[in-house]
Design a protein around this motif. Sequence first.
Motif, short mmCIF file in Angstrom:
data_model
loop_
_atom_site.label_atom_id
_atom_site.label_comp_id
_atom_site.label_asym_id
_atom_site.label_seq_id
_atom_site.Cartn_x
_atom_site.Cartn_y
_atom_site.Cartn_z
N TRP A 1 51.45 17.08 80.73
CA TRP A 1 51.51 18.13 81.75
C TRP A 1 50.17 18.83 81.85
N GLY A 2 49.80 19.22 83.06
CA GLY A 2 48.59 20.00 83.24
C GLY A 2 47.36 19.15 83.48
N GLU A 3 46.24 19.81 83.65
CA GLU A 3 44.97 19.14 83.95
C GLU A 3 44.35 18.57 82.68
N PRO A 4 43.66 17.43 82.78
CA PRO A 4 43.09 16.78 81.59
C PRO A 4 42.10 17.65 80.83
N ASP A 5 41.44 18.62 81.51
CA ASP A 5 40.46 19.45 80.83
C ASP A 5 41.06 20.76 80.32
N GLY A 6 42.40 20.88 80.35
CA GLY A 6 43.04 22.09 79.86
C GLY A 6 43.00 22.19 78.34
N VAL A 7 43.34 23.36 77.83
CA VAL A 7 43.41 23.55 76.38
C VAL A 7 44.51 22.64 75.83
N PRO A 8 44.23 21.77 74.85
CA PRO A 8 45.22 20.79 74.40
C PRO A 8 46.36 21.44 73.61
N ALA A 9 47.56 20.97 73.89
CA ALA A 9 48.74 21.39 73.14
C ALA A 9 49.68 20.19 73.03
N LEU A 10 50.40 20.11 71.94
CA LEU A 10 51.39 19.05 71.75
C LEU A 10 52.66 19.68 71.21
N LEU A 11 53.77 19.46 71.91
CA LEU A 11 55.05 20.03 71.52
C LEU A 11 56.05 18.93 71.18
N VAL A 12 56.89 19.21 70.19
CA VAL A 12 57.88 18.25 69.70
C VAL A 12 59.28 18.86 69.83
N HIS A 13 60.23 18.04 70.17
CA HIS A 13 61.62 18.43 70.39
C HIS A 13 62.36 18.66 69.07
N GLY A 14 63.63 19.04 69.19
CA GLY A 14 64.50 19.18 68.02
C GLY A 14 65.15 17.86 67.66
N ILE A 15 65.90 17.86 66.56
CA ILE A 15 66.50 16.64 66.05
C ILE A 15 67.52 16.06 67.04
N LEU A 16 67.41 14.76 67.30
CA LEU A 16 68.24 13.97 68.21
C LEU A 16 67.97 14.26 69.69
N LEU A 17 67.13 15.25 70.00
CA LEU A 17 66.85 15.60 71.39
C LEU A 17 65.64 14.80 71.89
N ASP A 18 65.08 15.19 73.02
CA ASP A 18 63.91 14.49 73.54
C ASP A 18 62.97 15.48 74.22
N ALA A 19 61.92 14.94 74.84
CA ALA A 19 60.87 15.79 75.42
C ALA A 19 61.40 16.75 76.47
N GLY A 20 62.51 16.43 77.10
CA GLY A 20 63.04 17.27 78.16
C GLY A 20 63.33 18.69 77.72
N ILE A 21 63.61 18.90 76.45
CA ILE A 21 63.96 20.24 75.97
C ILE A 21 62.77 21.18 76.07
N ASN A 22 61.56 20.64 76.12
CA ASN A 22 60.35 21.47 76.17
C ASN A 22 59.66 21.47 77.53
N ARG A 23 60.29 20.90 78.56
CA ARG A 23 59.61 20.80 79.86
C ARG A 23 59.36 22.17 80.49
N GLY A 24 60.33 23.07 80.38
CA GLY A 24 60.14 24.39 80.96
C GLY A 24 58.96 25.11 80.33
N ILE A 25 58.84 25.00 79.00
CA ILE A 25 57.72 25.63 78.31
C ILE A 25 56.42 24.94 78.69
N ALA A 26 56.43 23.60 78.79
CA ALA A 26 55.23 22.87 79.17
C ALA A 26 54.76 23.28 80.56
N ARG A 27 55.70 23.47 81.47
CA ARG A 27 55.33 23.86 82.83
C ARG A 27 54.63 25.23 82.82
N ARG A 28 55.16 26.16 82.04
CA ARG A 28 54.56 27.48 81.96
C ARG A 28 53.21 27.44 81.24
N MET A 29 53.10 26.65 80.19
CA MET A 29 51.84 26.55 79.48
C MET A 29 50.77 25.91 80.36
#
Length: 296
Positions: free
Chosen positions: A31-59
């Motif tokens: 998510w975001g522009e390639p030159d943005g400040v790098p961040a990597l987020l990980v989901h909870g157990i048994l879940l997937d990346a979708g759980i963090n999409r709202g946060i990724a959009r805001r970040m």
Amino acid sequence: MSSKESSRPALAPVRSGYFAFGQYRLAYEAWGEPDGVPALLVHGILLDAGINRGIARRMAAEGYRVILLDLLGHGRSDRTTDPKEHRAEFYADQVIAALDHFGIDKALVGGMSLGSITALHVAQKAPERLLGLFLEMPVMEWSTPWAAFLLGPVLIATRYAERPYAWMARRFAAMKRPRNDLLATLHSAASLPPRNVAAILHGVLVGPLAPPVAVRKSIGVPTLVIGHSGDKLHGYQDSESLARQIPGARLLPAKHILEMRLRPERVWPQISDFLKEVAEGREAPKPQRRPRRRQG
């Protein structure tokens, strides 16, 4: 345009793909522009990346380039039924591999629940790769008994009631995937085959859940810990103790387990301040070492 619509963060550029991790393929969303400040987020157990999409959009709206990683066995990533592949410290290796894949030297690393524990293991294994830590709902000493109590029956069901569990998982997998990110990631968890679920739970519960306290006290990057009360699996006492153990860490109380997913507006100003601090630290010039004066 309504005030509710105007308060939503602008849609960020997003793409998805895979990269190789040994013999496996791991899925990601960027998510975001390639030159943005790098961040990597990980989901909870048994879940997937979708759980963090709202946060990724805001970040991304705050100028961040956010990588959402599906850990091995989760989401769109390859699956394995070997519990040894699902220890939290091995998940940290996958995070480091993702940073390598994207050519990222340092990033803000974090996630929710298992994701926050994985980030702490990254801090133990490769502290030089961190710009900061974003730790939501950590599961540590005070929550571990409840983790065993709540997840143990699921592990037993997948091991000793495999056929009915598999039938249920197939029924969920046949359903149309919900469009809502939260419902979609729950659908993904319910669709996992029982042997895959058993391996994940077995590996995480048997392996070390969090690094030692001495490691936590040695962390030297900006850290935000988000916790809430009323949830035994993510006890607030763990968030409080972790915020005390990490030098300079901030503690942000959430109202409940879903506030960050449903109504993050109340807490986002404080998160935004933290993100700016991390970004400013990244841009700050490194102090120059004075050359030693030669003797004689």
